[in-house]
Design a protein around this motif. Structure first.
Motif, short mmCIF file in Angstrom:
data_model
loop_
_atom_site.label_atom_id
_atom_site.label_comp_id
_atom_site.label_asym_id
_atom_site.label_seq_id
_atom_site.Cartn_x
_atom_site.Cartn_y
_atom_site.Cartn_z
N GLY A 130 10.88 22.40 -12.67
CA GLY A 130 11.03 20.95 -12.69
C GLY A 130 9.82 20.31 -12.04
N SER A 131 10.03 19.15 -11.39
CA SER A 131 8.95 18.45 -10.72
C SER A 131 9.43 17.94 -9.37
CB SER A 131 8.46 17.27 -11.57
OG SER A 131 9.53 16.37 -11.85
N MET A 132 8.49 17.75 -8.43
CA MET A 132 8.84 17.26 -7.10
C MET A 132 7.79 16.28 -6.61
SD MET A 132 8.27 20.72 -4.86
CE MET A 132 6.82 21.77 -5.06
N GLN A 133 8.18 15.43 -5.64
CA GLN A 133 7.31 14.35 -5.20
C GLN A 133 7.51 14.02 -3.73
OE1 GLN A 133 6.46 10.56 -7.62
NE2 GLN A 133 7.94 9.84 -6.11
N PHE A 134 6.44 13.51 -3.11
CA PHE A 134 6.45 12.99 -1.74
C PHE A 134 5.74 11.64 -1.80
CE2 PHE A 134 4.62 12.19 2.39
CZ PHE A 134 5.51 12.72 3.31
N GLY A 135 6.26 10.64 -1.08
CA GLY A 135 5.63 9.32 -1.16
C GLY A 135 5.67 8.53 0.13
N VAL A 136 4.81 7.52 0.18
CA VAL A 136 4.66 6.62 1.32
C VAL A 136 4.53 5.20 0.78
CG1 VAL A 136 3.05 5.89 3.14
CG2 VAL A 136 3.57 8.32 2.83
N LEU A 137 5.10 4.21 1.48
CA LEU A 137 5.01 2.82 1.03
C LEU A 137 5.11 1.87 2.22
CD1 LEU A 137 4.96 0.85 -1.46
CD2 LEU A 137 7.45 0.76 -1.22
N LYS A 138 4.25 0.85 2.24
CA LYS A 138 4.32 -0.19 3.26
C LYS A 138 3.98 -1.53 2.62
CE LYS A 138 3.10 -1.15 8.06
NZ LYS A 138 2.50 -0.54 9.26
N ASP B 187 0.86 -1.18 0.00
CA ASP B 187 0.00 0.00 0.00
C ASP B 187 0.89 1.23 0.00
OD1 ASP B 187 -2.15 -1.68 0.24
OD2 ASP B 187 -2.40 -1.39 2.40
N GLY B 188 0.46 2.28 -0.66
CA GLY B 188 1.25 3.50 -0.65
C GLY B 188 0.63 4.58 -1.52
N PHE B 189 1.34 5.69 -1.63
CA PHE B 189 0.91 6.75 -2.55
C PHE B 189 2.10 7.60 -2.94
CE2 PHE B 189 0.34 9.19 1.49
CZ PHE B 189 1.05 10.34 1.18
N THR B 190 1.96 8.30 -4.05
CA THR B 190 2.89 9.36 -4.45
C THR B 190 2.07 10.59 -4.81
OG1 THR B 190 2.91 8.53 -6.74
CG2 THR B 190 4.72 7.85 -5.29
N VAL B 191 2.49 11.73 -4.30
CA VAL B 191 1.85 13.00 -4.63
C VAL B 191 2.93 13.93 -5.16
CG1 VAL B 191 2.09 13.77 -2.22
CG2 VAL B 191 0.50 14.96 -3.75
N GLY B 192 2.65 14.62 -6.25
CA GLY B 192 3.67 15.48 -6.82
C GLY B 192 3.11 16.52 -7.77
N SER B 193 3.97 17.41 -8.22
CA SER B 193 3.56 18.47 -9.13
C SER B 193 4.78 19.08 -9.79
CB SER B 193 2.79 19.57 -8.38
OG SER B 193 3.67 20.35 -7.59
N GLY B 194 4.52 19.88 -10.81
CA GLY B 194 5.57 20.74 -11.33
C GLY B 194 5.84 21.84 -10.33
N PHE B 195 7.01 22.50 -10.45
CA PHE B 195 7.30 23.57 -9.51
C PHE B 195 8.04 24.72 -10.19
CE2 PHE B 195 11.24 21.03 -9.08
CZ PHE B 195 12.21 22.01 -9.21
N ALA B 196 7.96 25.89 -9.56
CA ALA B 196 8.79 27.05 -9.88
C ALA B 196 9.57 27.37 -8.62
CB ALA B 196 7.94 28.23 -10.29
N ASP C 251 12.28 5.52 -1.56
CA ASP C 251 13.10 6.69 -1.91
C ASP C 251 12.27 7.60 -2.82
OD1 ASP C 251 15.21 8.42 -2.14
OD2 ASP C 251 16.30 7.20 -3.61
N TRP C 252 11.16 8.11 -2.27
CA TRP C 252 10.18 8.82 -3.08
C TRP C 252 10.04 10.30 -2.70
CZ3 TRP C 252 5.64 4.74 -3.03
CH2 TRP C 252 6.00 3.65 -3.86
N HIS C 253 11.11 10.89 -2.18
CA HIS C 253 11.07 12.31 -1.81
C HIS C 253 12.17 13.01 -2.59
CE1 HIS C 253 10.03 9.70 1.71
NE2 HIS C 253 8.87 10.29 1.44
N TRP C 254 11.78 13.69 -3.68
CA TRP C 254 12.81 14.24 -4.57
C TRP C 254 12.30 15.44 -5.35
CZ3 TRP C 254 10.49 14.10 -9.22
CH2 TRP C 254 9.65 13.03 -9.54
N MET C 255 13.27 16.18 -5.90
CA MET C 255 13.03 17.24 -6.89
C MET C 255 13.87 16.90 -8.11
SD MET C 255 13.26 20.69 -4.59
CE MET C 255 12.25 21.62 -5.76
#
Length: 218
Positions: A123-131, A104-113, A162-166
């Motif tokens: 570019g783009s950035m993301q935050f995620g959770v996984l179990k 179970d998990g999720f990724t949430v992200g968007s483009g950014f300035a 490893d889902w926290h990146w820009m």
């Protein structure tokens, strides 16, 4: 008990109930930079710099239109906020690509300035959770996580992938990490956000209580 106190208690209870059931959720987190791509080093961001981030979403909406805001600051100068397209993808008992079992998990992200970093600003950035399901389940559906779901998410679940990146989208070397920043999470907080209509009703109720109290003492 004074009837105005009763009204005030009732109005406060209404606000608390509305907030506790709010569909709009804000996630705040802190951490530190763990990876800094070669194209991004030597500027305003360094390894081990502090990270402070936040995103807000409406858990009643779909994966493509639920994200209301996404912002982050690294170190003392660099900041970025969401712009353009966004996503909130939830997986339930799905193969995640990094293990041999469902998760179970999720990724949430968007483009950014952002403020400039070696001349790069978008570019783009993301935050995620996984179990992994072998370690327990976070949920049994693919709806966006509500406040109840968040009570099942631990710091370990957030740092598991490893889902926290820009990603600045400028690498030409074939190594996708050359233009990426990655970080871990040391703490997080999840809170409901009162919807504007609830706050308006609360303000009107308190104003009414004040009006009647003034009439009584006039």
């Amino acid at each position: 008990m004074n009837k105005y106190k009763i009204l005030l208690i009732g109005a406060s209870a209404l606000l608390f109930s509305s907030v506790s059931q709010s569909a709009i959720i804000q996630v705040d987190y802190e951490g530190s930079v763990t990876d800094l791509g070669s194209l991004l080093s030597g500027s305003t961001v360094s390894l081990n710099d502090s990270v402070q981030g936040s995103f807000t979403y409406d858990s009643d909406l779909s994966s493509s239109d639920s994200l209301l805001s996404f912002s982050i600051s690294l170190g003392s100068i660099f900041t970025a906020s969401s712009t353009g397209s966004s996503y909130f993808n939830v997986q339930n008992d799905q193969q995640n690509g990094s293990a041999t079992q469902p998760a179970d998990g999720f990724t949430v992200g968007s483009g950014f300035a952002s403020t400039p970093l070696n001349g790069y600003t978008t570019g783009s950035m993301q935050f995620g959770v996984l179990k992994d399901n072998a370690d327990g389940q976070l949920w049994n559906d693919t709806l966006l996580p509500d406040l109840s779901d968040w009570t099942n998410i631990s710091l370990a679940d957030i740092n598991n992938p490893d889902w926290h990146w820009m990603d600045f989208g400028v690498s030409t070397t074939g190594n996708f990490r050359d233009d990426q920043i990655r970080w871990d999470i040391s703490s997080f907080n999840v809170s409901p956000v009162p919807e504007p209509s609830v706050l308006t009703l609360m303000a009107l109720g308190l104003a009414g209580i004040g009006f009647f109290a003034r009439r009584k003492t006039a």
